[in-house]
Scaffold this motif. Structure first.
Motif, PDB file in Angstrom:
ATOM      1  N   ILE A 261       0.851  -1.186   0.000  1.00 60.25           N
ATOM      2  CA  ILE A 261       0.000   0.000   0.000  1.00 60.25           C
ATOM      3  C   ILE A 261       0.886   1.235   0.000  1.00 60.25           C
ATOM      4  N   SER A 262       0.584   2.160  -0.910  1.00 56.09           N
ATOM      5  CA  SER A 262       1.301   3.424  -0.972  1.00 56.09           C
ATOM      6  C   SER A 262       0.288   4.562  -0.940  1.00 56.09           C
ATOM      7  N   GLY A 263       0.356   5.363   0.120  1.00 56.15           N
ATOM      8  CA  GLY A 263      -0.628   6.436   0.272  1.00 56.15           C
ATOM      9  C   GLY A 263      -2.006   5.856   0.459  1.00 56.15           C
ATOM     10  N   ASP A 264      -2.932   6.249  -0.426  1.00 58.72           N
ATOM     11  CA  ASP A 264      -4.293   5.719  -0.329  1.00 58.72           C
ATOM     12  C   ASP A 264      -4.585   4.702  -1.416  1.00 58.72           C
ATOM     13  N   GLN A 265      -3.527   4.068  -1.956  1.00 55.57           N
ATOM     14  CA  GLN A 265      -3.693   3.115  -3.044  1.00 55.57           C
ATOM     15  C   GLN A 265      -3.057   1.760  -2.695  1.00 55.57           C
ATOM     16  N   VAL A 266      -3.749   0.696  -3.075  1.00 51.97           N
ATOM     17  CA  VAL A 266      -3.141  -0.637  -3.056  1.00 51.97           C
ATOM     18  C   VAL A 266      -2.391  -0.795  -4.363  1.00 51.97           C
ATOM     19  N   THR A 267      -1.093  -1.036  -4.279  1.00 52.89           N
ATOM     20  CA  THR A 267      -0.268  -1.064  -5.486  1.00 52.89           C
ATOM     21  C   THR A 267      -0.086  -2.463  -6.059  1.00 52.89           C
ATOM     22  N   GLN A 268       0.002  -3.477  -5.192  1.00 60.70           N
ATOM     23  CA  GLN A 268       0.149  -4.833  -5.695  1.00 60.70           C
ATOM     24  C   GLN A 268      -0.206  -5.845  -4.608  1.00 60.70           C
ATOM     25  N   LEU A 269      -0.542  -7.047  -5.077  1.00 61.87           N
ATOM     26  CA  LEU A 269      -0.933  -8.136  -4.186  1.00 61.87           C
ATOM     27  C   LEU A 269       0.035  -9.295  -4.358  1.00 61.87           C
ATOM     28  N   TRP A 270       0.248 -10.013  -3.268  1.00 62.12           N
ATOM     29  CA  TRP A 270       1.120 -11.184  -3.292  1.00 62.12           C
ATOM     30  C   TRP A 270       0.293 -12.399  -2.870  1.00 62.12           C
ATOM     31  N   THR A 271       0.366 -13.467  -3.654  1.00 61.58           N
ATOM     32  CA  THR A 271      -0.416 -14.661  -3.350  1.00 61.58           C
ATOM     33  C   THR A 271       0.490 -15.817  -2.966  1.00 61.58           C
ATOM     34  N   ARG A 272      -0.103 -16.826  -2.337  1.00 57.24           N
ATOM     35  CA  ARG A 272       0.658 -17.981  -1.871  1.00 57.24           C
ATOM     36  C   ARG A 272       1.250 -18.761  -3.039  1.00 57.24           C
TER      37      ARG A 272
ATOM     38  N   HIS B  86       1.863 -17.621  -6.163  1.00 55.23           N
ATOM     39  CA  HIS B  86       2.720 -16.778  -7.012  1.00 55.23           C
ATOM     40  C   HIS B  86       3.510 -15.822  -6.121  1.00 55.23           C
ATOM     41  N   GLU B  87       4.238 -16.386  -5.172  1.00 52.18           N
ATOM     42  CA  GLU B  87       4.863 -15.563  -4.140  1.00 52.18           C
ATOM     43  C   GLU B  87       5.920 -14.610  -4.681  1.00 52.18           C
ATOM     44  N   ASP B  88       6.485 -14.901  -5.861  1.00 48.60           N
ATOM     45  CA  ASP B  88       7.504 -14.014  -6.426  1.00 48.60           C
ATOM     46  C   ASP B  88       6.980 -13.178  -7.592  1.00 48.60           C
ATOM     47  N   ILE B  89       5.692 -13.334  -7.923  1.00 47.20           N
ATOM     48  CA  ILE B  89       5.085 -12.581  -9.026  1.00 47.20           C
ATOM     49  C   ILE B  89       3.880 -11.834  -8.485  1.00 47.20           C
ATOM     50  N   PRO B  90       3.957 -10.535  -8.282  1.00 45.15           N
ATOM     51  CA  PRO B  90       2.818  -9.795  -7.723  1.00 45.15           C
ATOM     52  C   PRO B  90       1.705  -9.606  -8.749  1.00 45.15           C
ATOM     53  N   LEU B  91       0.493  -9.455  -8.232  1.00 38.96           N
ATOM     54  CA  LEU B  91      -0.647  -9.088  -9.067  1.00 38.96           C
ATOM     55  C   LEU B  91      -0.826  -7.585  -8.959  1.00 38.96           C
ATOM     56  N   ARG B  92      -0.849  -6.925 -10.098  1.00 36.74           N
ATOM     57  CA  ARG B  92      -1.019  -5.475 -10.125  1.00 36.74           C
ATOM     58  C   ARG B  92      -2.317  -5.144 -10.854  1.00 36.74           C
ATOM     59  N   ALA B  93      -3.091  -4.245 -10.271  1.00 35.05           N
ATOM     60  CA  ALA B  93      -4.365  -3.870 -10.862  1.00 35.05           C
ATOM     61  C   ALA B  93      -4.708  -2.450 -10.459  1.00 35.05           C
ATOM     62  N   ARG B  94      -5.489  -1.791 -11.311  1.00 32.09           N
ATOM     63  CA  ARG B  94      -5.934  -0.449 -10.977  1.00 32.09           C
ATOM     64  C   ARG B  94      -6.947  -0.472  -9.846  1.00 32.09           C
ATOM     65  N   HIS B  95      -7.738  -1.538  -9.801  1.00 35.89           N
ATOM     66  CA  HIS B  95      -8.770  -1.656  -8.777  1.00 35.89           C
ATOM     67  C   HIS B  95      -8.658  -3.011  -8.089  1.00 35.89           C
ATOM     68  N   ILE B  96      -8.945  -3.029  -6.798  1.00 32.57           N
ATOM     69  CA  ILE B  96      -8.972  -4.243  -6.006  1.00 32.57           C
ATOM     70  C   ILE B  96     -10.348  -4.344  -5.349  1.00 32.57           C
ATOM     71  N   VAL B  97     -10.917  -5.531  -5.353  1.00 33.82           N
ATOM     72  CA  VAL B  97     -12.193  -5.767  -4.685  1.00 33.82           C
ATOM     73  C   VAL B  97     -11.997  -6.865  -3.645  1.00 33.82           C
TER      74      VAL B  97
END
Length: 418
Positions: free
Chosen positions: A284-295, A297-308
């Motif tokens: 999280i940077s400021g008021d934005q979620v920048t990327q997600l890490w999953t079990r 794909h622990e070395d490949i983040p998921l990046r998206a403009r929106h997260i639900v």
């Protein structure tokens, strides 16, 4: 991996949101940890049956106005009556487009019959589920020999107390003997995998045909129709009286069918389904979620403009309870809860429990709050939300559907281009 939107959770809320977004042209992914609560549901959805003070609801719009005035933390109060009813109508259309044949309407709730022989208010129910009869029909409540998850004697006795001319019956189906030998395998979903095949149809029909000539209606446990309604439709065409099905103890065939059809529609619309994975942390940077890490794909983040966030409540580990607090599992969002542990529950285990209303806090756009500050690209939907009791208020399915479509609307209004 880059997406327009990543949804955490593959239950009713996550799937409805994902379908709407994918069909609007977004590149959307759903990260699903495991089996959702849909498989444990009856397949019926409720919109709003009671206010938090216990007052029964006859006019949904008027009841939501009361929520806005007196119970402002409720998700419906955040959205308002017009939006709630509009999204409910959209959900009805979307579910029908996914192949789900449901009866009911937001403005005209109905009373469905439960497996215990009681009546429960509902917004939408599978077409095969019996509704409270307006006239007394001689009804056969039919069990399957050895199937312990449905007790026709109990259901029939309860129905008779409510003025229904109901009588318990039982059929033998030797084709199920291999399942019957192991009680842990003799469950509705496994029975359906047998009875849905063409080779067992004749035996099922022959067992039901004599009963259909004795009664004006037959009610069976929902033990077929795991993927479609072919067997149900064929039996209704050939039997001498109408046939209806009652959901059983989990796993529920109507709930599993809803999960299957929604998941199928999401994938067909271009969505990416990521099963057996879970988001373990987020940047999280400021008021934005920048990327997600999953079990997975622990070395490949998921990046998206929106997260639900549609991770579910305690049942799905979207909320985690420790001795001193309840926390949201991925982002550590602010959770509506009682500070004193003794205020989490009441002494009467059958009464409304305060912890049922614990959940994530959001603003009116459903942006999750973290340390009192809204994360502008994170939307929270479904049963992980706080401020409502899905059981005693009868609004669990409605909150999931309505908040899912509201979040999708906020996202599509902004556009999804990276």
């Amino acid at each position: 991996m880059r997406f327009d939107t990543v949804i955490i959770g593959g239950g009713l809320a996550g799937l409805l949101c994902g379908i709407r977004l994918s069909e609007s042209g977004q590149r959307c992914a759903i990260v699903s940890r495991g089996q959702s609560a849909l498989g444990f549901s009856s397949g019926s959805l409720d919109l709003l049956s009671h206010l938090p003070d216990g007052q029964p609801v006859s006019d949904v719009a008027a009841a939501i106005t009361q929520l806005e005035q007196h119970f402002t933390a409720h998700p419906y109060a955040l959205l308002g009556a017009n939006r709630v009813l509009n999204y409910a109508r959209q959900a009805q259309t979307l579910l029908a487009d996914c192949g789900l044949r449901l009866q009911g309407d937001a403005e005209t709730p109905h009373q469905r019959v439960t497996p215990l022989g009681t009546f429960r208010r509902a917004w939408l129910s599978p077409q095969e589920v019996p509704l409270k009869p307006e006239t007394t029909l001689r009804t056969g409540v039919v069990g399957i020999s050895g199937f312990l998850d449905f007790q026709p004697q109990l259901a029939a006795a309860t129905l008779r107390k409510r003025g229904i001319d109901a009588h318990a019956e039982e059929i033998e189906l030797p084709a199920l003997d291999t399942l019957r030998d192991n009680p842990s395998e003799f469950r509705a979903a496994n029975i359906a995998r047998q009875l849905d095949t063409a080779e067992h149809y004749t035996a099922l029909y022959q067992a039901l045909r004599p009963l259909s000539e004795q009664y004006q209606a037959l009610w069976l446990p929902a033990c077929f129709g795991l993927m479609d309604s072919i067997v149900f439709d064929r039996l209704n065409q050939q039997l001498a009286c109408p046939l209806r099905l009652l959901p059983t103890l989990p796993p529920s065939v109507p709930g599993l069918r809803m999960q299957h059809l929604l998941q199928q529609r999401f994938v067909q619309s271009g969505g990416s389904w990521m099963p057996g994975d879970e988001v373990i942390r987020a940047d999280i940077s400021g008021d934005q979620v920048t990327q997600l890490w999953t079990r997975k794909h622990e070395d490949i983040p998921l990046r998206a403009r929106h997260i639900v966030l549609a991770s579910g409540s305690f049942f799905s580990n979207g909320l985690i309870a420790s001795r001193d607090r309840v926390r949201e599992a991925v982002f550590d969002l602010d959770v509506l809860q009682s500070d004193n542990r003794s205020d989490w529950y009441g002494d009467d285990v059958f009464a409304c429990q305060p912890w049922h209303q614990f959940g994530v806090q959001t603003n009116a756009r459903l942006n999750g709050l973290r340390h009192g500050r809204a994360l502008s690209n994170l939307y929270v939907i479904g049963s992980v939300l706080g401020g409502f009791d899905p059981i005693t208020q009868g609004c669990g399915g409605g909150v999931c559907a309505v908040t899912a479509l509201h979040a999708a609307q906020q996202i599509t209004d902004q556009g999804g281009e990276q």
